[in-house]
Design an enzyme around this catalytic site. Structure first.
Site, PDB file in Angstrom:
ATOM      1  N   HIS A  51       5.719   3.856   4.064  1.00 16.64           N
ATOM      2  CA  HIS A  51       4.724   1.953   3.185  1.00 16.64           C
ATOM      3  C   HIS A  51       4.963   1.128   3.969  1.00 16.64           C
ATOM      4  O   HIS A  51       6.705   1.118   3.862  1.00 16.64           O
ATOM      5  CB  HIS A  51       4.537   3.252   2.157  1.00 16.64           C
ATOM      6  CG  HIS A  51       4.446   2.292   0.654  1.00 16.64           C
ATOM      7  ND1 HIS A  51       3.029   2.160   0.565  1.00 16.64           N
ATOM      8  CD2 HIS A  51       4.514   1.212   0.526  1.00 16.64           C
ATOM      9  CE1 HIS A  51       1.924   1.323  -0.226  1.00 16.64           C
ATOM     10  NE2 HIS A  51       3.391   0.901  -0.194  1.00 16.64           N
ATOM     11  N   HIS A  79      -0.128  -1.560   2.382  1.00 18.10           N
ATOM     12  CA  HIS A  79      -0.125  -2.125   0.965  1.00 18.10           C
ATOM     13  C   HIS A  79      -0.486  -4.020   1.003  1.00 18.10           C
ATOM     14  O   HIS A  79       0.969  -4.447   1.224  1.00 18.10           O
ATOM     15  CB  HIS A  79       0.846  -1.394   0.081  1.00 18.10           C
ATOM     16  CG  HIS A  79       0.887  -2.176  -1.116  1.00 18.10           C
ATOM     17  ND1 HIS A  79       1.840  -1.711  -2.611  1.00 18.10           N
ATOM     18  CD2 HIS A  79      -0.101  -2.581  -1.681  1.00 18.10           C
ATOM     19  CE1 HIS A  79       1.204  -2.299  -3.095  1.00 18.10           C
ATOM     20  NE2 HIS A  79       0.406  -3.212  -3.198  1.00 18.10           N
ATOM     21  N   ASP A 133       2.870   4.020  -6.529  1.00 15.71           N
ATOM     22  CA  ASP A 133       3.598   3.350  -6.306  1.00 15.71           C
ATOM     23  C   ASP A 133       4.362   2.694  -7.096  1.00 15.71           C
ATOM     24  O   ASP A 133       3.790   1.677  -8.147  1.00 15.71           O
ATOM     25  CB  ASP A 133       3.416   1.895  -5.146  1.00 15.71           C
ATOM     26  CG  ASP A 133       3.983   1.258  -4.482  1.00 15.71           C
ATOM     27  OD1 ASP A 133       5.163   1.032  -4.486  1.00 15.71           O
ATOM     28  OD2 ASP A 133       3.642   0.002  -3.912  1.00 15.71           O
ATOM     29  N   MET A 169      -0.171  -7.359  -0.705  1.00 13.93           N
ATOM     30  CA  MET A 169      -0.353  -7.829  -1.320  1.00 13.93           C
ATOM     31  C   MET A 169      -0.375  -9.054  -1.664  1.00 13.93           C
ATOM     32  O   MET A 169       0.544  -9.826  -1.430  1.00 13.93           O
ATOM     33  CB  MET A 169       1.406  -7.650  -2.391  1.00 13.93           C
ATOM     34  CG  MET A 169       1.210  -5.786  -3.003  1.00 13.93           C
ATOM     35  SD  MET A 169       3.099  -5.459  -3.559  1.00 13.93           S
ATOM     36  CE  MET A 169       3.320  -5.285  -1.959  1.00 13.93           C
ATOM     37  N   SER A 191       9.048   2.741   1.029  1.00 13.64           N
ATOM     38  CA  SER A 191       8.353   2.378   1.012  1.00 13.64           C
ATOM     39  C   SER A 191       9.142   1.518   1.712  1.00 13.64           C
ATOM     40  O   SER A 191      11.045   1.493   1.429  1.00 13.64           O
ATOM     41  CB  SER A 191       8.764   1.872   0.113  1.00 13.64           C
ATOM     42  OG  SER A 191       8.720   0.032  -0.225  1.00 13.64           O
TER      43      SER A 191
END
Ligand code: DX5
Ligand code: ZN
Length: 215
Positions: free
Chosen positions: A32, A65, A174, A67, A7
């Site tokens: 990521h 990802h 994660d 969010m 990440s």
């Protein structure tokens, strides 16, 4: 071999090319990329110009990802910024089936993410359509948080659902992943581990990725 998705939230943004090159030259399978909007999660990270800069330098797929609220509004921009996998939160999608179809029609792999309190059962009707399920093992918004132990059993139950339905979805985890929690997650059925602080705060990040990949 376990697939590792470092990440970049924990990377040094002043030395992004250096950190992207480190991942390029490591055993990692993908990058990521954590996008936060200050509404779905109580934090803001970065947006499309940064993803595009990463994509220009990266030689591995981008696992993005999101969010954010209403992620379906951004599908084409996410694809155009260089993403191969688009992760949307189930808690942020009113019409999840439509969103999953649209992600695939845009040419990306479709992944659905579950917060720690969201049950596996919410996936029952959609699991056959998914390329990946991302289980959050911390509450999303920040790197460096403590692993939530109940994720081990949740991973086991997701593996059972996938096996029982014949879904081809991969399981990604994660939050708070290190060699110790990673070992137990792989034993429970995880395919892909996201790792932020355990990689970028390690004395030798490349060696840490190799250790995680050997789990
Ligand atoms: C948290 C993000 C994670 C984060 C993980 O909301 O989704 O990807 O970077 O960081 P660590 O591995 O430090 O828990
Ligand atoms: Zn993430």
């Amino acid at each position: 071999m376990t697939q590792i998705s470092p990440s970049l939230l924990s990377a040094d943004f002043g030395n992004l090319d250096r950190d992207v090159d480190m991942v390029n030259d490591s055993a990692a399978a993908m990058f990521h990329i954590d996008v936060m909007d200050g509404r779905f999660v109580p934090n803001i990270s970065f947006g499309f110009p940064v993803i595009e800069a990463i994509a220009r330098r990266a030689r591995k797929p981008l696992d993005v990802h999101l969010m954010i609220v209403e992620p379906d509004r951004w599908i084409n921009q996410v694809r155009d910024s260089g993403a191969s996998i688009m992760n949307v939160h189930i808690e942020a999608c009113t019409h999840l089936h439509r969103t999953v179809q649209a992600i695939k029609a845009a040419g990306m792999k479709a992944a659905v993410t579950l917060n720690p309190a969201t049950p596996i059962l919410t996936l029952e009707e959609i699991i056959g359509e998914l390329d990946m399920v991302l289980l959050m093992s911390v509450n999303p918004g920040f790197g460096g948080q403590k692993f939530i132990e109940s994720t081990i059993d949740k991973t086991r139950r997701l593996r059972e659902l996938i096996n029982a339905t014949g879904s081809h979805a991969k399981i990604e985890i994660d939050g708070g992943v290190n060699v110790e929690t990673g070992r137990r997650l792989v034993d429970a059925g995880a395919d892909i581990l996201v790792a932020g602080s355990s990689v970028f705060r390690a004395p030798d990040p490349r060696a840490e990725i190799a250790a995680l990949a050997s789990l």
